[in-house]
Motif scaffolding. Structure first.
Motif, short mmCIF file in Angstrom:
data_model
loop_
_atom_site.label_atom_id
_atom_site.label_comp_id
_atom_site.label_asym_id
_atom_site.label_seq_id
_atom_site.Cartn_x
_atom_site.Cartn_y
_atom_site.Cartn_z
N UNK A 8 1.42 34.35 9.66
CA UNK A 8 2.74 34.90 9.07
C UNK A 8 2.67 35.50 7.62
N UNK A 9 2.07 34.78 6.74
CA UNK A 9 2.25 35.02 5.61
C UNK A 9 1.48 36.39 5.33
N UNK A 10 0.22 36.40 5.99
CA UNK A 10 -0.68 37.62 5.95
C UNK A 10 0.27 38.80 6.33
N UNK A 11 0.88 38.50 7.37
CA UNK A 11 1.82 39.83 7.83
C UNK A 11 2.74 40.27 6.74
N UNK A 12 3.30 39.19 6.17
CA UNK A 12 4.17 39.62 4.84
C UNK A 12 3.72 40.62 3.98
N UNK A 13 2.23 40.63 3.62
CA UNK A 13 1.66 41.40 2.68
C UNK A 13 1.64 42.95 3.31
N UNK A 15 3.83 45.12 4.79
CA UNK A 15 4.68 46.19 4.63
C UNK A 15 4.62 47.05 3.21
N UNK A 16 4.78 46.05 2.36
CA UNK A 16 4.92 46.36 0.68
C UNK A 16 3.18 47.25 0.81
N UNK A 17 2.33 46.29 0.92
CA UNK A 17 1.05 46.80 0.68
C UNK A 17 0.70 48.11 1.47
N UNK B 114 8.95 40.04 0.66
CA UNK B 114 8.04 39.72 1.80
C UNK B 114 6.68 39.81 0.91
N UNK B 115 6.39 40.58 0.23
CA UNK B 115 5.15 40.77 -0.46
C UNK B 115 5.02 39.47 -1.49
N UNK B 117 6.07 36.25 -0.97
CA UNK B 117 5.68 35.51 0.17
C UNK B 117 4.32 35.61 0.29
N UNK B 118 3.91 36.77 0.81
CA UNK B 118 2.52 37.19 1.11
C UNK B 118 1.45 36.26 0.05
#
Lengths: 284, 299
Positions: A8-13, A15-17, B114-115, B117-118
């Motif tokens: 889940x945390x990886x997925x969070x990267x 969109x902004x990435x 979100x970033x 959190x990531x």
């Protein structure tokens, strides 16, 4: 941490990435491509390999603009440091319980619109401005008594005003982190105030100074609105030259100028990121 | 420290003590006084504050001038604000700027949070490059990114519009949200989430019910900051706006180029009031939570 959570945390990267890749990284490749292009009769870029655009950047015609931009940015940065360090020192050491309040006061004017802040100097120091009005009223000769607009001082002063908080904040943060007993130790060892400053305070806060220099220098070097509003043809900076190319000029030349500017700024950025990474690693 | 120095200083106004030991004390006391009670610094700082605020206050003051002059203040009047309300160009620019800032705020806050959190929680090779990318984006001057946008949009055949301005603004805003939220997120003790999980919450529930409520002030404050930066932005807008409705700073820019008019003072003052109120609100939200946290820790 569970595997599912990590996923889940990886997925969070993502969109902004992805956003930054599409809208920050990809555009640079296009700027590079255009900087090597020519144009068709409509002024649209025709891609190819034309390094002449870069030769044009260093054409004797444009060298004064490059030198002037660097000189203005260096002067503005130096002035910001000379003004900003004592203020940061004052607030950090002697601000007492008003420290946070004073820091907010330092930042607050910066939140007034960028153009309005530049324009405000026009209101104050313009030929028809407040100061000239006052001087005229007390009988100073000349019409206007003081010419400020269209001089290098106006542009440098405007740049200092634009970016001064960026110098004060990191220096303040560094001073605040510093243990005040260090200066006392310096004095206990019979250091003069100057020696104590040079051997204790300055080394402890040089990180903040580097951050401030970069945070002021980078935007000052790329600025164009200040020179446009407070300056004239004699105070043209590289940002104005770039802006002109994308107004009615030659896009590939503008792109080449942008890449050259970016290359210079990148050197400063690498310097900054490396010096910023060092204490983080040391504390980790 | 300074108190001690002051006492010594009062007790021995002139260094007339014959003993060498005392001499040292006096000399140190004088030096320490210069160091610890720098009257020069107080004056200097006060002058810098005047320098920072004078231009803004002058613009604000002259926006209420009944006369057109910048040198003579006639009487207090709202003439120039009245003129603004009649100027449909300025009103539509104001509306456009608010729209742009609002959409930018919502999208950038979601993406940036979100970033954060990531970056704080994922264990992955992509963390470092993404974090570096964000920092690079933050320190790249707007003129460079602005031109990059202009070239990309024109190559893609996109018509420049408020939509392209919004894309530009979101791009420079993400990093600010991430940095503010990440700072707060890293400070939150993971144990409170683990406690929620011990009480039967799954991962998502723990984040939603425990972490997010603690993060809200940081998220809201960063969103307000983004709103203000988007609302005030000139350079990125300059390169990404097409013909048609222009954001307010661009409208001000063309007004300035036509010459100084008191209307600029009025519209500038209006923008200042809007942004400074939002910034103070954001600071208030952020500071209140910090105080609450301190109170909680003190118990």
């Amino acid at each position: 941490m569970s595997v599912a959570a990590n996923r889940l945390w990886r997925l969070m990267l993502a969109p902004a990435g992805l956003w930054l890749v599409v809208f920050f990284v990809a555009p640079f490749s296009i700027v590079i491509a255009v900087s090597l292009a020519t144009t068709d009769f409509l002024g649209r870029p025709v891609f190819g390999w034309n390094p002449e655009n870069y030769q044009q950047v260093f054409d004797p015609l444009f060298i004064p603009v490059l030198v002037r931009s660097a000189a203005f940015a260096v002067a503005a940065t130096a002035l910001c440091l000379l003004i900003g360090y004592p203020v940061a020192y004052m607030i950090a050491r002697f601000g007492g319980r008003f420290r946070n309040f004073l820091i907010v006061l330092i930042i607050l004017p910066w939140f007034a619109d960028y153009l309005v802040r530049i324009y405000a100097w026009f209101v104050i120091l313009g030929d028809q401005g407040v100061v000239n009005g006052l001087l005229h009223a007390v009988g100073f000769p000349g019409d206007p008594p003081v010419t400020f607009i269209n001089t290098p001082f106006a542009v440098i002063g405007g740049l200092v005003y634009d970016f001064l908080p960026f110098m004060i904040l990191p220096i303040y943060a560094a001073l605040e982190r510093m243990d005040p007993s260090l200066t006392e130790a310096g004095k206990d060892l019979y250091g003069t105030p100057l020696q104590t400053f040079l051997h204790v305070t300055w080394p402890a806060t040089v990180q903040g100074v580097v951050a401030g220099v970069v945070l002021v220098g980078l935007p000052a070097l790329g600025d164009f609105a200040t020179a446009q509003i407070l300056g004239g043809p004699n105070t043209y900076m590289i940002g104005n030259l770039i802006q002109d190319q994308f107004g009615s000029g030659y896009w590939p030349f503008g792109a080449a100028l942008t890449i050259v500017l970016m290359a210079v700024l990148s050197l400063l950025m690498i310097f900054y990121l490396r010096s910023a990474a060092r204490p983080a690693e040391a504390s980790a | 420290m300074s108190g001690q120095a002051a006492v010594v200083d009062q007790a021995t106004p002139e260094p007339l003590a014959p003993m060498s030991h005392q001499k040292v004390v006096v000399r140190r006391a004088v030096a320490a006084r210069k160091f610890d009670q720098p009257r020069f610094l107080y004056v200097f700082t006060a002058l810098v504050f005047v320098y920072l605020f004078a231009p803004i206050l002058v613009v604000f003051w002259f926006s209420f001038n009944s006369r057109k002059s910048l040198q003579v203040f006639g009487s207090f009047s709202l003439t120039w604000y009245g003129k603004l309300l009649e100027d449909s160009n300025i009103i539509s620019s104001l509306v456009a700027s608010v729209e742009i800032a609002f959409v930018t705020m919502v999208v950038a806050t979601v993406l940036g949070t979100m970033l954060a959190f990531g970056l704080v929680r994922a264990r992955w090779w992509a963390n470092r490059p993404t974090g570096t990318l964000m920092l690079l984006n933050l320190v790249t001057p707007e003129i460079v990114t602005g031109i990059a946008f202009l070239l990309v949009f024109s190559q893609l055949g996109l018509t420049l519009s408020l939509g392209t301005v919004i894309i530009g603004h979101i791009t420079f805003s993400i990093a600010y949200v991430t940095i503010i939220v990440r700072g707060r997120l890293a400070a939150i003790n993971r144990e409170v989430e683990e406690a929620a999980q011990d009480l039967g919450a799954n991962d998502l529930q723990a984040v939603r019910l425990v972490t997010l409520p603690l993060l809200w002030p940081a998220i809201i404050a960063s969103g307000m900051l983004v709103f203000v930066m988007s609302f005030d932005d000139f350079v990125t807008s300059f390169f990404t706006t097409g013909i048609g409705v222009q954001p307010l700073p661009l409208r001000i820019y063309s007004m300035i180029r036509f010459g100084v008019t008191p209307e600029i003072n009025a519209v500038g003052s209006l923008m200042m009031v809007i942004t400074i109120v939002i910034v103070l609100a954001a600071l208030f939200v952020y500071a209140r939570q910090q105080r609450a946290r301190l109170a909680f820790l003190a118990e």
